[in-house]
Design a protein around this motif. Structure first.
Motif, PDB file in Angstrom:
ATOM      1  N   THR A  33     -12.448 -27.207  -2.824  1.00 14.77           N
ATOM      2  CA  THR A  33     -12.264 -27.522  -4.234  1.00 14.77           C
ATOM      3  C   THR A  33     -12.367 -26.263  -5.083  1.00 14.77           C
ATOM      4  N   VAL A  34     -11.402 -26.089  -5.980  1.00 17.94           N
ATOM      5  CA  VAL A  34     -11.373 -24.948  -6.894  1.00 17.94           C
ATOM      6  C   VAL A  34     -11.626 -25.448  -8.314  1.00 17.94           C
ATOM      7  N   TYR A  35     -12.532 -24.770  -9.013  1.00 11.82           N
ATOM      8  CA  TYR A  35     -12.815 -25.078 -10.421  1.00 11.82           C
ATOM      9  C   TYR A  35     -12.435 -23.857 -11.255  1.00 11.82           C
ATOM     10  N   VAL A  36     -11.581 -24.058 -12.262  1.00 11.52           N
ATOM     11  CA  VAL A  36     -11.146 -22.951 -13.122  1.00 11.52           C
ATOM     12  C   VAL A  36     -11.361 -23.362 -14.576  1.00 11.52           C
ATOM     13  N   GLN A  37     -11.917 -22.440 -15.374  1.00  9.41           N
ATOM     14  CA  GLN A  37     -12.197 -22.719 -16.785  1.00  9.41           C
ATOM     15  C   GLN A  37     -11.612 -21.619 -17.667  1.00  9.41           C
ATOM     16  N   GLY A  38     -11.152 -22.022 -18.838  1.00  7.22           N
ATOM     17  CA  GLY A  38     -10.707 -21.078 -19.856  1.00  7.22           C
ATOM     18  C   GLY A  38      -9.294 -20.568 -19.648  1.00  7.22           C
ATOM     19  N   ASN A  39      -8.394 -20.930 -20.563  1.00  2.00           N
ATOM     20  CA  ASN A  39      -7.014 -20.437 -20.522  1.00  2.00           C
ATOM     21  C   ASN A  39      -6.374 -20.662 -19.156  1.00  2.00           C
ATOM     22  N   VAL A  40      -6.505 -21.883 -18.648  1.00  2.00           N
ATOM     23  CA  VAL A  40      -6.012 -22.200 -17.310  1.00  2.00           C
ATOM     24  C   VAL A  40      -4.498 -22.349 -17.323  1.00  2.00           C
ATOM     25  N   LYS A  41      -3.857 -21.744 -16.320  1.00  6.24           N
ATOM     26  CA  LYS A  41      -2.413 -21.866 -16.158  1.00  6.24           C
ATOM     27  C   LYS A  41      -2.100 -22.073 -14.680  1.00  6.24           C
ATOM     28  N   GLY A  42      -1.275 -23.078 -14.390  1.00  2.00           N
ATOM     29  CA  GLY A  42      -0.864 -23.331 -13.018  1.00  2.00           C
ATOM     30  C   GLY A  42       0.642 -23.371 -12.906  1.00  2.00           C
ATOM     31  N   ILE A  43       1.182 -22.814 -11.827  1.00  2.00           N
ATOM     32  CA  ILE A  43       2.626 -22.767 -11.616  1.00  2.00           C
ATOM     33  C   ILE A  43       2.925 -23.187 -10.181  1.00  2.00           C
ATOM     34  N   GLY A  44       3.898 -24.091 -10.004  1.00  2.00           N
ATOM     35  CA  GLY A  44       4.293 -24.548  -8.690  1.00  2.00           C
ATOM     36  C   GLY A  44       5.623 -23.963  -8.260  1.00  2.00           C
ATOM     37  N   GLU A  45       5.999 -24.208  -7.006  1.00  2.00           N
ATOM     38  CA  GLU A  45       7.200 -23.587  -6.455  1.00  2.00           C
ATOM     39  C   GLU A  45       8.477 -24.130  -7.071  1.00  2.00           C
ATOM     40  N   LYS A  46       8.445 -25.317  -7.684  1.00  2.00           N
ATOM     41  CA  LYS A  46       9.635 -25.891  -8.309  1.00  2.00           C
ATOM     42  C   LYS A  46       9.708 -25.567  -9.799  1.00  2.00           C
ATOM     43  N   GLY A  47       8.812 -24.720 -10.264  1.00  2.00           N
ATOM     44  CA  GLY A  47       8.803 -24.370 -11.678  1.00  2.00           C
ATOM     45  C   GLY A  47       7.934 -25.273 -12.521  1.00  2.00           C
ATOM     46  N   GLN A  48       7.264 -26.259 -11.905  1.00  2.00           N
ATOM     47  CA  GLN A  48       6.351 -27.104 -12.665  1.00  2.00           C
ATOM     48  C   GLN A  48       5.157 -26.283 -13.146  1.00  2.00           C
ATOM     49  N   SER A  49       4.611 -26.654 -14.289  1.00  2.00           N
ATOM     50  CA  SER A  49       3.528 -25.863 -14.869  1.00  2.00           C
ATOM     51  C   SER A  49       2.506 -26.769 -15.532  1.00  2.00           C
ATOM     52  N   ILE A  50       1.285 -26.261 -15.623  1.00  2.00           N
ATOM     53  CA  ILE A  50       0.224 -26.977 -16.330  1.00  2.00           C
ATOM     54  C   ILE A  50      -0.674 -25.965 -17.015  1.00  2.00           C
ATOM     55  N   GLN A  51      -1.066 -26.290 -18.247  1.00  2.00           N
ATOM     56  CA  GLN A  51      -2.007 -25.465 -19.011  1.00  2.00           C
ATOM     57  C   GLN A  51      -3.137 -26.370 -19.486  1.00  2.00           C
ATOM     58  N   SER A  52      -4.354 -25.845 -19.520  1.00  2.00           N
ATOM     59  CA  SER A  52      -5.497 -26.643 -19.971  1.00  2.00           C
ATOM     60  C   SER A  52      -6.697 -25.735 -20.180  1.00  2.00           C
ATOM     61  N   ASN A  53      -7.772 -26.348 -20.697  1.00  2.00           N
ATOM     62  CA  ASN A  53      -9.035 -25.607 -20.828  1.00  2.00           C
ATOM     63  C   ASN A  53      -9.802 -25.578 -19.515  1.00  2.00           C
ATOM     64  N   ASN A  54      -9.687 -26.668 -18.753  1.00  2.00           N
ATOM     65  CA  ASN A  54     -10.413 -26.788 -17.486  1.00  2.00           C
ATOM     66  C   ASN A  54      -9.508 -27.428 -16.442  1.00  2.00           C
ATOM     67  N   LEU A  55      -9.723 -27.026 -15.192  1.00  2.00           N
ATOM     68  CA  LEU A  55      -8.918 -27.599 -14.116  1.00  2.00           C
ATOM     69  C   LEU A  55      -9.748 -27.669 -12.835  1.00  2.00           C
ATOM     70  N   THR A  56      -9.711 -28.842 -12.195  1.00  2.00           N
ATOM     71  CA  THR A  56     -10.294 -29.015 -10.865  1.00  2.00           C
ATOM     72  C   THR A  56      -9.151 -29.243  -9.896  1.00  2.00           C
ATOM     73  N   TRP A  57      -9.127 -28.472  -8.817  1.00  2.00           N
ATOM     74  CA  TRP A  57      -8.022 -28.502  -7.860  1.00  2.00           C
ATOM     75  C   TRP A  57      -8.580 -28.850  -6.489  1.00  2.00           C
ATOM     76  N   HIS A  58      -8.275 -30.065  -6.000  1.00  2.00           N
ATOM     77  CA  HIS A  58      -8.698 -30.508  -4.674  1.00  2.00           C
ATOM     78  C   HIS A  58      -7.594 -30.144  -3.685  1.00  2.00           C
ATOM     79  N   LEU A  59      -7.806 -29.088  -2.920  1.00  2.00           N
ATOM     80  CA  LEU A  59      -6.735 -28.553  -2.094  1.00  2.00           C
ATOM     81  C   LEU A  59      -6.305 -29.519  -0.995  1.00  2.00           C
ATOM     82  N   ASP A  60      -7.267 -30.186  -0.345  1.00  2.00           N
ATOM     83  CA  ASP A  60      -6.910 -31.046   0.779  1.00  2.00           C
ATOM     84  C   ASP A  60      -6.168 -32.300   0.316  1.00  2.00           C
ATOM     85  N   LYS A  61      -6.455 -32.770  -0.904  1.00  2.00           N
ATOM     86  CA  LYS A  61      -5.799 -33.967  -1.438  1.00  2.00           C
ATOM     87  C   LYS A  61      -4.554 -33.628  -2.259  1.00  2.00           C
TER      88      LYS A  61
END
Length: 227
Positions: free
Chosen positions: A144-172
């Motif tokens: 599990t990855v926890y990221v805080q502050g100015n969070v930005k995520g980018i996927g291989e298809k160009g999908q994106s997400i921005q937020s203040n906080n993000l929890t990323w469950h890698l196995d799920k």
């Protein structure tokens, strides 16, 4: 206890310190680490290793490398099994294949936890997903990855997400975002804003909620098959 190989060593008995120079290879049994650098200091009484040049640190289980860290400066606390990489830190896990980069990171080898209060970037190589933010933590046992502050995520298809906080469950393959969430995708081109978002970022199946209301947007991509 650690042991060393080096071209040169200087012993300072009063300070209980040994400096190693040139092609240093250091190994410790507990924690099971192997370190390679050009200069290393062993503070015997403090049970600490100090490296002030480019350094590679391999963690092993059953004599096989599981994780690898590197940086331009590092401290290894043998008693507490904590590795602080204090300059240009980079840690790579082999299972799952994840890379973490930051200016500095604290790697708790015993607890299998990586934490930084500096900006970081996390890359899941197999899924081709990148998440960055101002600070974060990776709990290896729960993947599990926890990221805080100015969070930005980018996927291989160009999908994106921005937020203040993000929890990323890698196995799920599950993300949970909160605070000023903006989710977007390119095919079809859509953008949603809300307070929270939950879903599978890789498959672009994400639920975005606005405030405390029950109003929500469900985004699903259904593959099209040619006859």
């Amino acid at each position: 206890k650690p042991y060393r190989l080096a071209k040169e060593a200087k012993v300072k008995t009063r300070e209980q310190r040994i400096d190693f120079f040139g092609g240093v290879v250091a190994k410790s049994v507990q924690p099971q680490l192997q370190m390679q650098t050009e200069r290393l200091t062993w503070m015997i009484k403090e049970e600490k290793l100090i490296g002030n040049s480019a350094m590679q640190i391999d963690r092993l289980k059953n004599n096989k490398i599981t994780d690898r860290g590197r940086g331009d400066a590092a401290e290894v606390f043998l008693k507490t099994e904590i590795v602080n990489i204090t300059k240009n830190a980079f840690i790579e896990l082999l299972d799952p294949l994840v890379q973490i980069a930051s200016n500095s990171m604290s790697w708790n080898v015993k607890a299998e936890n990586i934490k930084t209060n500096a900006p970081l970037k996390v890359v899941h190589r197999a899924e081709n997903i990148t998440v960055s933010g101002n600070r974060g933590e990776f709990k290896i046992p729960s993947k599990t990855v926890y990221v805080q502050g100015n969070v930005k995520g980018i996927g291989e298809k160009g999908q994106s997400i921005q937020s203040n906080n993000l929890t990323w469950h890698l196995d799920k393959q599950l993300v949970e975002a909160s605070g000023n969430v903006v989710y977007g995708q390119t095919s079809p081109q859509l953008t949603f804003k809300g307070e929270t978002a939950t879903g599978n970022f890789k498959t672009e199946n994400v639920v975005v909620k606005r405030g405390n209301s029950s109003e929500r947007v469900i985004t699903e991509i259904i593959p099209q098959f040619n006859n």
